[in-house]
Design an enzyme around this catalytic site. Structure first.
Site, mmCIF file in Angstrom:
data_model
loop_
_atom_site.group_PDB
_atom_site.id
_atom_site.type_symbol
_atom_site.label_atom_id
_atom_site.label_comp_id
_atom_site.label_asym_id
_atom_site.label_seq_id
_atom_site.Cartn_x
_atom_site.Cartn_y
_atom_site.Cartn_z
ATOM 1 C CB ALA A 270 -11.017 19.272 21.930
ATOM 2 C CG PHE A 271 -6.223 20.232 24.992
ATOM 3 C CD1 PHE A 271 -6.529 18.930 24.653
ATOM 4 C CD2 PHE A 271 -4.917 20.660 24.872
ATOM 5 C CE1 PHE A 271 -5.539 18.061 24.205
ATOM 6 C CE2 PHE A 271 -3.923 19.801 24.430
ATOM 7 C CZ PHE A 271 -4.229 18.498 24.091
ATOM 8 C CE LYS A 272 -5.046 17.055 19.823
ATOM 9 N NZ LYS A 272 -5.817 16.302 20.849
ATOM 10 C CG ASP A 273 -10.520 24.756 19.685
ATOM 11 O OD1 ASP A 273 -10.242 24.438 18.517
ATOM 12 O OD2 ASP A 273 -11.621 24.523 20.216
ATOM 13 C CG MET B 227 -5.129 24.334 15.385
ATOM 14 S SD MET B 227 -3.640 23.369 15.106
ATOM 15 C CE MET B 227 -4.227 21.711 15.399
#
Ligand SMILES: *Cc1c(COP(=O)(O)O)cnc(C)c1O
Length: 471
Positions: A111-114, A117
């Site tokens: 997911a794009f949160k990587d 993060m």
């Protein structure tokens, strides 16, 4: 570069001071005092850069308290083909004439949160080492955020993660992703309760200031400025891939929940990147769509927050929205406080429909919005599979639907792909009758040994667990 609080606190801070913080002391959100401006000559130089170097150039404009050589090394170590799957890091592909998907979901948790993060993990490790300090990250997750945080912080020196999640309520894939991590600094805590119980526990522990100080409790939630800043980079990278020269406008559509992702687009646009329109796509939880249509921002109660098939956008209020409204009202902190403290505090909503500033949301700031339903998601997933042999996840489907409603002929429309379909397999099965293919590294993860403790929905029990595991 100095940072201020949207609510008018007189202090100014540097980047590394706010890196490990959440809200400003007055409850506001941090923003840079000004947005650095990027001219055509700079854009021309940046166009040719590999992603990690582009990230370094952009971050350098906002970070002046990390040595350039160190920041460069942090970017180079974060944005690698090994971690994100391709040399482009965020490859763009044309779906149909003028409509593109920008792949942001090929990092460790799909997911794009990587994207943000992974950088945060390296920045935290760097800053904690410099201070000779430690941090215990306490979080609540119903899926994407928790796994992205754990994969970013695993094995990092000076950091422990205590991640609460509602027992048995995440998808088997999401559970396996998190619980299969065997790193000693990662602690999964399954709470007998629902997601709200987990959030209440995090709040209760953070409000115990003595405990918070003693155990150096911190968070990595979406209001963290460093996360937002990391996301600015892929708007530039997407722009360069969608155009051949720097005089062409491009529009972006962003599947939105807490307004972090699209706020990064707003920052890129304020810096001078030629973005024509920023389309905010929502699901049935349409707080943001309502605002951009009517000027009324009305926070939802828990009972009015729907559980949908694009669950990472199931929000009752959008925690980063205050950043945009601050710019919208001309950075007037008194007005901002009136809206977010007085009006929201007293009546749970504010109304800008009669304020001349509201017209600027669509005008000067280029915002549009759209909304979709479960039926729309299924139809978009089916249509995309049938016509383009491409599988998209339900959040990206919300984006694609809203994007098509806002296209200007001749202006490329880039839809941000926020997750891979395998993360939301049940909805894909409902739409297409079959499971999406699973990346090789995730084959069989449900069968791996699990590292998780089960605790009651009780802040004291969680505190005791943290205390026990902090030596
Ligand atoms: C977090 C998330 C979103 C929402 O992003 P915001 O920055 O909160 O607006 C959308 N899609 C997916 C898959 C997510 O994980």
């Amino acid at each position: 570069m100095n940072y201020l609080s949207t609510r008018g606190h007189p202090d100014r801070k540097r980047f590394c001071e706010i890196l490990l913080e959440g809200l400003a002391p007055d409850g506001g959100l941090y923003l840079p005092e000004t947005y650095p401006q990027v001219d055509t000559a700079t854009l021309a130089k940046w166009r040719a850069l590999p992603y990690a170097e582009l990230a370094f150039e952009i971050l350098s404009l906002y970070i002046d308290d990390i040595l350039p050589a160190d920041l460069k090394a942090i970017c180079a170590k974060t944005y690698t083909a090994e971690v994100f799957g391709t040399d482009e890091i965020v490859p763009l592909r044309e779906l149909e004439d003028g409509v593109y998907l920008e792949a942001l979901s090929n990092g460790p948790t799909l997911a794009f949160k990587d994207m943000a993060m992974q950088l945060l993990g390296n920045l935290f490790e760097y800053e904690l080492a410099r201070r000779g300090s430690e941090l215990n990250i306490l979080g609540a997750t119903s899926g994407d955020t928790g796994s992205a945080a754990e994969y970013a912080m695993r094995g990092k020196k000076g950091v422990r993660v205590f991640m609460t999640s509602p027992d048995g309520r995440m998808s088997p894939f999401q559970q396996a992703q998190m619980f299969s991590l065997q790193d000693a600094n990662i602690h999964n805590i399954a709470i007998t309760g629902v997601f709200d119980d987990c959030q209440d526990i995090v709040k209760a522990v953070s409000n115990d200031l003595g405990f918070k100080r003693k155990y150096r409790i911190g968070t990595v939630n979406s209001i963290n400025w460093a996360r937002l800043l990391a996301q600015v980079v892929y708007y530039f990278a997407g722009y360069f891939q969608a155009t051949a020269s720097n005089d062409k406008p491009v529009s972006f559509t962003v599947p939105s929940g807490n307004f972090g992702n699209v706020c990064a687009g707003h920052v890129a646009r304020m810096m001078g990147l030629p973005i024509q329109t920023l389309v905010v796509a929502t699901n049935e939880n349409d707080v943001l769509d309502e605002f951009f249509r009517t000027g009324v921002y009305r926070v939802r109660a828990a009972v009015d927050t729907h559980e949908t098939s694009s669950p990472s956008m199931d929000i009752s209020k959008a925690s980063n929205f205050e950043r945009f409204v601050f710019d919208l009202v001309g950075r007037d902190s008194a007005r901002l406080r009136q809206l977010f403290v007085d009006d929201l505090g007293l009546q749970g909503s504010f109304d800008l429909s009669a304020d001349p500033a509201f017209k600027q949301a669509a005008g000067r700031f280029g915002f549009r919005s759209g909304r979709s339903t479960h039926a729309d998601r299924l139809a978009t997933i089916r249509d995309t599979e049938k016509r383009f042999a491409t599988l998209i996840d339900p959040h990206t489907a919300d984006g694609l639907k809203a994007a098509r409603e806002q296209i200007t002929p001749g202006v490329p429309m880039v839809v941000l792909e926020t997750a891979l379909p395998i993360k939301f397999a049940a909805t894909l099965v409902e739409a297409l009758g079959e499971e999406p293919a699973r990346p090789k590294k995730f084959e069989g993860i449900e069968a791996l040994p699990k590292r998780v403790v089960k605790l009651p929905a009780d802040a004291e029990a969680v505190k005791a667990y943290i205390a026990e595991n902090c030596d």
